[in-house]
Design a protein around this motif. Structure first.
Motif, PDB file in Angstrom:
ATOM      1  N   GLY A  57      -6.936  10.289   1.231  1.00 17.77           N
ATOM      2  CA  GLY A  57      -7.780  10.249   2.411  1.00 17.77           C
ATOM      3  C   GLY A  57      -9.172   9.753   2.050  1.00 17.77           C
ATOM      4  O   GLY A  57      -9.593   9.847   0.894  1.00 17.77           O
ATOM      5  N   PRO A  58      -9.912   9.221   3.008  1.00 18.00           N
ATOM      6  CA  PRO A  58     -11.248   8.691   2.720  1.00 18.00           C
ATOM      7  C   PRO A  58     -12.261   9.743   2.294  1.00 18.00           C
ATOM      8  O   PRO A  58     -13.294   9.404   1.716  1.00 18.00           O
ATOM      9  N   SER A  59     -11.981  11.012   2.537  1.00 20.42           N
ATOM     10  CA  SER A  59     -12.924  12.061   2.122  1.00 20.42           C
ATOM     11  C   SER A  59     -12.751  12.441   0.660  1.00 20.42           C
ATOM     12  O   SER A  59     -13.668  12.997   0.043  1.00 20.42           O
ATOM     13  N   ILE A  67     -15.017   2.644   2.652  1.00 21.27           N
ATOM     14  CA  ILE A  67     -15.110   2.020   3.975  1.00 21.27           C
ATOM     15  C   ILE A  67     -14.118   2.720   4.897  1.00 21.27           C
ATOM     16  O   ILE A  67     -12.954   2.902   4.543  1.00 21.27           O
ATOM     17  N   ALA A  68     -14.584   3.120   6.066  1.00 18.50           N
ATOM     18  CA  ALA A  68     -13.732   3.770   7.064  1.00 18.50           C
ATOM     19  C   ALA A  68     -13.988   3.108   8.416  1.00 18.50           C
ATOM     20  O   ALA A  68     -15.117   2.705   8.711  1.00 18.50           O
ATOM     21  N   MET A  92      -9.297  10.742   8.938  1.00 18.19           N
ATOM     22  CA  MET A  92     -10.582  10.668   9.630  1.00 18.19           C
ATOM     23  C   MET A  92     -11.081  12.047  10.037  1.00 18.19           C
ATOM     24  O   MET A  92     -12.279  12.325   9.977  1.00 18.19           O
ATOM     25  N   VAL A  93     -10.178  12.925  10.435  1.00 17.73           N
ATOM     26  CA  VAL A  93     -10.571  14.297  10.766  1.00 17.73           C
ATOM     27  C   VAL A  93     -11.135  14.985   9.524  1.00 17.73           C
ATOM     28  O   VAL A  93     -12.170  15.655   9.583  1.00 17.73           O
ATOM     29  N   ALA A 172     -10.178   2.162   4.247  1.00 22.63           N
ATOM     30  CA  ALA A 172      -9.250   2.926   5.085  1.00 22.63           C
ATOM     31  C   ALA A 172      -9.349   2.388   6.509  1.00 22.63           C
ATOM     32  O   ALA A 172     -10.413   2.448   7.120  1.00 22.63           O
ATOM     33  N   SER A 173      -8.257   1.866   7.020  1.00 20.52           N
ATOM     34  CA  SER A 173      -8.273   1.315   8.384  1.00 20.52           C
ATOM     35  C   SER A 173      -8.341   2.424   9.432  1.00 20.52           C
ATOM     36  O   SER A 173      -8.892   2.232  10.520  1.00 20.52           O
ATOM     37  N   ASP A 174      -7.732   3.582   9.134  1.00 17.72           N
ATOM     38  CA  ASP A 174      -7.746   4.759  10.022  1.00 17.72           C
ATOM     39  C   ASP A 174      -7.102   4.500  11.382  1.00 17.72           C
ATOM     40  O   ASP A 174      -7.345   5.238  12.340  1.00 17.72           O
ATOM     41  N   LEU A 175      -6.274   3.489  11.488  1.00 14.28           N
ATOM     42  CA  LEU A 175      -5.627   3.165  12.768  1.00 14.28           C
ATOM     43  C   LEU A 175      -4.607   4.230  13.156  1.00 14.28           C
ATOM     44  O   LEU A 175      -4.551   4.660  14.308  1.00 14.28           O
TER      45      LEU A 175
END
Length: 244
Positions: A57-59, A67-68, A92-93, A172-175
Motif C-alpha cells: 500500500g502507498p502508506s 505517488i498516489a 488509499m484509506v 499507486a493508481s488507486d483506481l
C-alpha cells in the motif's frame, strides 16, 4: 430394445463427461491468482530503469517519493464499500488514516480539488508513512475517467520525480481503491509508457545541455494482492514495446 440400449449408453457417456469437465470449469471460474503482501518482482528494465511490481500500500512502501492518485471529491468516496474496496485492502484509506485524515480534509475543503493532472507535494511527518515525500496527482471527474489518462498521469509523475531529484519512486493508481472497474493490465502498461516517454524527453534535453537531473534507477508500481499478476502482464508488455 437396441435403440433404448444406445440411448442409455449415450446418457452414461454424457454424464461421465460432465463429471470430468465440471470440476475443471468450476476451478477456472472461481480461482483467482493472488499474491501475498510484500511480494515483489522486477518485471524488466528500460533505459537502465528497473520496473518493479510490488504488493504493497502507498502508506507502507519505503521509498524516496510515493505517488498516489485521487479523483475529485465526492462524499465518503474512498470509504463507501462497495464500490470502493473494503478498508482492509484499500490502500488509499490506509494512507489517509496514516496522515490523520489529511487527504480527505484537503479534498473535501477544496484545498486540493483533484482536478485532472493537478499535483500537490506533501512532506509527511516522521513516522506517519514510510515514504519521504508524497505526491498527489488528480484524476478529475470519476465519471469521465478513461484508462488513457493514466499515461498522462505517469508522465507528470516522472517529471515531478526528476524535478525533486529522487532516484527511485513508487506509483499507486488507486483506481480499484476508489471503486473504478479499470482494466488492470492496460492501466499498468500506461504507467510504464508515460513514465519512460517523459524520461526519454528529459534525456534528449540533457544531451542538448538543456536539462540536468539525477538518473532514475527504479520505478515501483504498487498493486493489491488480487491484481499483482495481471498488472505484471501489462508492465511486461509495455517494457517489451520499448526494448524491441
Amino acid at each position: 430394445m437396441i435403440i433404448r440400449t444406445i440411448k442409455k449408453a449415450a446418457y452414461i457417456c454424457l454424464y461421465v463427461s460432465m463429471l470430468i469437465t465440471a470440476p475443471q470449469l468450476s476451478f477456472a471460474q472461481t480461482t483467482t491468482q493472488t499474491a501475498a503482501v510484500n511480494t515483489s518482482k522486477i518485471w524488466g528494465k528500460v533505459d537502465g530503469i528497473a520496473i518493479e511490481g510490488m504488493v504493497q500500500g502507498p502508506s507502507t512502501e519505503n521509498t524516496q517519493l510515493q505517488i498516489a492518485c485521487v479523483f475529485e471529491y465526492t462524499e465518503g468516496d474512498i470509504f463507501n464499500s462497495p464500490p470502493a474496496l473494503p478498508e482492509a485492502v484499500n490502500g488509499m484509506v490506509h494512507l489517509d488514516k496514516s496522515l490523520n485524515g489529511l487527504i480527505t480534509d484537503l479534498r473535501k475543503s477544496g484545498k486540493f480539488a483533484g482536478h485532472s493532472l493537478e499535483t500537490l507535494l506533501i512532506t509527511p511527518p516522521s513516522g506517519s508513512i514510510a515514504a519521504k515525500k508524497l505526491l498527489l496527482i488528480g484524476l478529475g471527474d470519476r465519471n469521465k475517467f478513461t484508462p488513457g489518462l493514466m499515461q498522462q498521469v505517469a508522465t507528470v509523475g516522472m517529471e515531478e520525480a526528476l524535478r525533486l531529484g529522487v532516484t527511485e519512486y513508487a506509483f499507486a493508481s488507486d483506481l480499484k481503491d476508489a471503486g473504478i472497474d479499470s482494466p488492470t493490465a492496460e492501466v499498468a502498461g500506461y504507467g510504464v509508457t508515460g513514465a519512460i516517454n517523459a524520461y526519454r524527453t528529459q534525456v534528449y534535453l540533457k544531451d542538448k545541455k538543456m536539462s540536468n537531473f539525477k538518473p532514475i534507477r527504479k520505478i515501483t508500481l504498487l498493486a493489491g494482492p488480487a491484481f499483482f499478476i495481471t498488472a505484471g502482464e501489462g508492465i511486461t508488455k509495455a517494457i517489451a514495446a520499448f526494448n524491441n
